[in-house]
Write a protein that holds these residues in place. Structure first.
Motif, PDB file in Angstrom:
ATOM      1  N   SER A  15       0.838  -1.215   0.000  1.00  0.00           N
ATOM      2  CA  SER A  15       0.000   0.000   0.000  1.00  0.00           C
ATOM      3  C   SER A  15       0.865   1.255   0.000  1.00  0.00           C
ATOM      4  O   SER A  15       0.709   2.139   0.841  1.00  0.00           O
ATOM      5  CB  SER A  15      -0.932  -0.002   1.222  1.00  0.00           C
ATOM      6  N   GLN A  16       1.780   1.354  -0.955  1.00  0.00           N
ATOM      7  CA  GLN A  16       2.660   2.520  -1.066  1.00  0.00           C
ATOM      8  C   GLN A  16       3.123   2.634  -2.504  1.00  0.00           C
ATOM      9  O   GLN A  16       3.068   1.674  -3.276  1.00  0.00           O
ATOM     10  CB  GLN A  16       3.866   2.378  -0.132  1.00  0.00           C
ATOM     11  N   PHE A  17       3.573   3.844  -2.870  1.00  0.00           N
ATOM     12  CA  PHE A  17       4.046   4.096  -4.224  1.00  0.00           C
ATOM     13  C   PHE A  17       5.559   3.931  -4.351  1.00  0.00           C
ATOM     14  O   PHE A  17       6.060   3.594  -5.405  1.00  0.00           O
ATOM     15  CB  PHE A  17       3.655   5.507  -4.667  1.00  0.00           C
ATOM     16  N   SER A  18       6.279   4.222  -3.279  1.00  0.00           N
ATOM     17  CA  SER A  18       7.738   4.200  -3.351  1.00  0.00           C
ATOM     18  C   SER A  18       8.302   3.740  -2.012  1.00  0.00           C
ATOM     19  O   SER A  18       7.576   3.585  -1.028  1.00  0.00           O
ATOM     20  CB  SER A  18       8.272   5.593  -3.701  1.00  0.00           C
ATOM     21  N   GLY A  19       9.615   3.532  -1.992  1.00  0.00           N
ATOM     22  CA  GLY A  19      10.291   3.162  -0.757  1.00  0.00           C
ATOM     23  C   GLY A  19      10.240   1.694  -0.427  1.00  0.00           C
ATOM     24  O   GLY A  19      10.691   1.279   0.643  1.00  0.00           O
ATOM     25  N   ALA A  20       9.694   0.872  -1.327  1.00  0.00           N
ATOM     26  CA  ALA A  20       9.623  -0.565  -1.062  1.00  0.00           C
ATOM     27  C   ALA A  20      10.981  -1.208  -1.325  1.00  0.00           C
ATOM     28  O   ALA A  20      11.656  -0.880  -2.308  1.00  0.00           O
ATOM     29  CB  ALA A  20       8.561  -1.209  -1.945  1.00  0.00           C
ATOM     30  N   PRO A  21      11.410  -2.129  -0.473  1.00  0.00           N
ATOM     31  CA  PRO A  21      12.684  -2.827  -0.707  1.00  0.00           C
ATOM     32  C   PRO A  21      12.649  -3.591  -2.023  1.00  0.00           C
ATOM     33  O   PRO A  21      11.597  -4.051  -2.467  1.00  0.00           O
ATOM     34  CB  PRO A  21      12.788  -3.789   0.488  1.00  0.00           C
ATOM     35  N   ALA A  22      13.806  -3.739  -2.648  1.00  0.00           N
ATOM     36  CA  ALA A  22      13.902  -4.476  -3.903  1.00  0.00           C
ATOM     37  C   ALA A  22      13.404  -5.905  -3.705  1.00  0.00           C
ATOM     38  O   ALA A  22      13.718  -6.555  -2.708  1.00  0.00           O
ATOM     39  CB  ALA A  22      15.340  -4.483  -4.401  1.00  0.00           C
ATOM     40  N   GLY A  23      12.596  -6.371  -4.650  1.00  0.00           N
ATOM     41  CA  GLY A  23      12.091  -7.730  -4.592  1.00  0.00           C
ATOM     42  C   GLY A  23      10.908  -7.933  -3.675  1.00  0.00           C
ATOM     43  O   GLY A  23      10.480  -9.069  -3.452  1.00  0.00           O
ATOM     44  N   SER A  24      10.336  -6.834  -3.148  1.00  0.00           N
ATOM     45  CA  SER A  24       9.228  -6.966  -2.193  1.00  0.00           C
ATOM     46  C   SER A  24       7.869  -7.098  -2.870  1.00  0.00           C
ATOM     47  O   SER A  24       6.866  -7.276  -2.204  1.00  0.00           O
ATOM     48  CB  SER A  24       9.209  -5.781  -1.232  1.00  0.00           C
ATOM     49  N   GLY A  25       7.825  -6.980  -4.191  1.00  0.00           N
ATOM     50  CA  GLY A  25       6.568  -7.169  -4.904  1.00  0.00           C
ATOM     51  C   GLY A  25       6.028  -5.892  -5.513  1.00  0.00           C
ATOM     52  O   GLY A  25       6.683  -4.831  -5.495  1.00  0.00           O
ATOM     53  N   GLU A  26       4.805  -5.974  -6.046  1.00  0.00           N
ATOM     54  CA  GLU A  26       4.179  -4.830  -6.704  1.00  0.00           C
ATOM     55  C   GLU A  26       3.757  -3.783  -5.682  1.00  0.00           C
ATOM     56  O   GLU A  26       3.487  -4.081  -4.521  1.00  0.00           O
ATOM     57  CB  GLU A  26       2.961  -5.278  -7.504  1.00  0.00           C
ATOM     58  N   THR A  27       3.697  -2.541  -6.124  1.00  0.00           N
ATOM     59  CA  THR A  27       3.245  -1.423  -5.301  1.00  0.00           C
ATOM     60  C   THR A  27       2.089  -0.723  -6.011  1.00  0.00           C
ATOM     61  O   THR A  27       1.688  -1.098  -7.118  1.00  0.00           O
ATOM     62  CB  THR A  27       4.381  -0.416  -5.061  1.00  0.00           C
ATOM     63  N   VAL A  37      -1.664  11.481  -5.801  1.00  0.00           N
ATOM     64  CA  VAL A  37      -2.665  10.912  -4.901  1.00  0.00           C
ATOM     65  C   VAL A  37      -1.948  10.047  -3.878  1.00  0.00           C
ATOM     66  O   VAL A  37      -0.876   9.503  -4.147  1.00  0.00           O
ATOM     67  CB  VAL A  37      -3.737  10.096  -5.644  1.00  0.00           C
ATOM     68  N   TYR A  38      -2.553   9.943  -2.696  1.00  0.00           N
ATOM     69  CA  TYR A  38      -1.920   9.242  -1.594  1.00  0.00           C
ATOM     70  C   TYR A  38      -2.961   8.374  -0.896  1.00  0.00           C
ATOM     71  O   TYR A  38      -4.132   8.738  -0.812  1.00  0.00           O
ATOM     72  CB  TYR A  38      -1.313  10.243  -0.600  1.00  0.00           C
ATOM     73  N   PRO A  39      -2.528   7.210  -0.363  1.00  0.00           N
ATOM     74  CA  PRO A  39      -3.496   6.353   0.311  1.00  0.00           C
ATOM     75  C   PRO A  39      -4.019   6.975   1.599  1.00  0.00           C
ATOM     76  O   PRO A  39      -3.267   7.583   2.351  1.00  0.00           O
ATOM     77  CB  PRO A  39      -2.712   5.065   0.602  1.00  0.00           C
ATOM     78  N   ALA A  40      -5.312   6.836   1.826  1.00  0.00           N
ATOM     79  CA  ALA A  40      -5.937   7.256   3.086  1.00  0.00           C
ATOM     80  C   ALA A  40      -6.092   6.008   3.940  1.00  0.00           C
ATOM     81  O   ALA A  40      -7.110   5.333   3.909  1.00  0.00           O
ATOM     82  CB  ALA A  40      -7.289   7.911   2.820  1.00  0.00           C
TER      83      ALA A  40
END
Length: 203
Positions: A15-27, A37-40
């Motif tokens: 549940s994020q657009f950026s900052g996910a570790p490599a290999g952690s899956g789709e965002t 736009v940002y998640p509420a």
């Protein structure tokens, strides 16, 4: 004019657009083409269903902050056959490590007509499963899963179907719907948007 996006988050998507570790899956970036736009609020990676996103900071705060008491409704597949005493404990509030939960709205649920989960649930052949509906207005980390585990009903699958008056309805996993709002509470128009579509020019 504020914009609100209703998104059916698939299992495994962060549940994020950026900052996910490599290999952690789709965002969210893999599904939501709308800028700024940002998640509420959030949904865990292994949970599915309704996630709201907006470009309006005040609306984001109103939806996500527990003080505003937006009820969040979940359909939960659990391991075991729920007893009346277990459902009563969930509805009254249970004691977790970070304190007691507030009372919840809880009821047994016939098996809902949902899309197959990918990957499928791992069942234990000798143990039955069942569905319950739980609505809460808190926002603790993995709260519903911890609540069901506390009363002896481990969660196998969790799908959020509503936040306040906004419902998942017929959105398929990975699809989103855009609402242009005249005010934070009044939908003006709803536009279903399949995955891979781009925003219209000037949006």
């Amino acid at each position: 004019m504020p914009r609100l996006i209703l998104f059916n988050k698939p299992h495994g998507v962060l549940s994020q657009f950026s900052g996910a570790p490599a290999g952690s899956g789709e965002t969210l970036r893999d599904f939501i083409p709308w800028p700024d736009v940002y998640p509420a609020g959030r949904l865990d990676k292994d949970s599915e269903g309704l996630l709201l996103l907006t470009d309006d900071g005040q609306l984001q705060h109103r939806i996500s902050h527990p003080r505003h008491k937006a009820w969040k409704t979940y359909w939960v597949q659990v391991e075991g056959e729920p007893q009346a005493s277990q459902l009563a404990r969930l509805s009254q509030g249970v004691l977790l490590k970070d304190g007691p939960t507030l009372p919840a709205r809880v009821r047994a649920l016939p098996e809902p007509d949902l899309w197959p989960r990918d990957p499928p649930i791992r069942f234990r052949q000798s143990i039955p499963t069942a569905w319950i509906e739980i609505a809460i207005h808190e926002g603790r980390n993995r709260q519903v899963r911890r609540m069901t585990a506390e009363v002896g009903l481990p969660t196998l699958r969790l799908v959020r179907v509503a936040i306040g008056d906004w419902r998942l309805e017929r959105l398929r996993p990975g699809e989103h719907r855009v609402l242009s709002l005249e005010s934070p509470s009044i939908p003006r128009r709803a536009i279903p948007v399949p995955r891979g579509s781009r925003p219209p020019r000037g949006s």
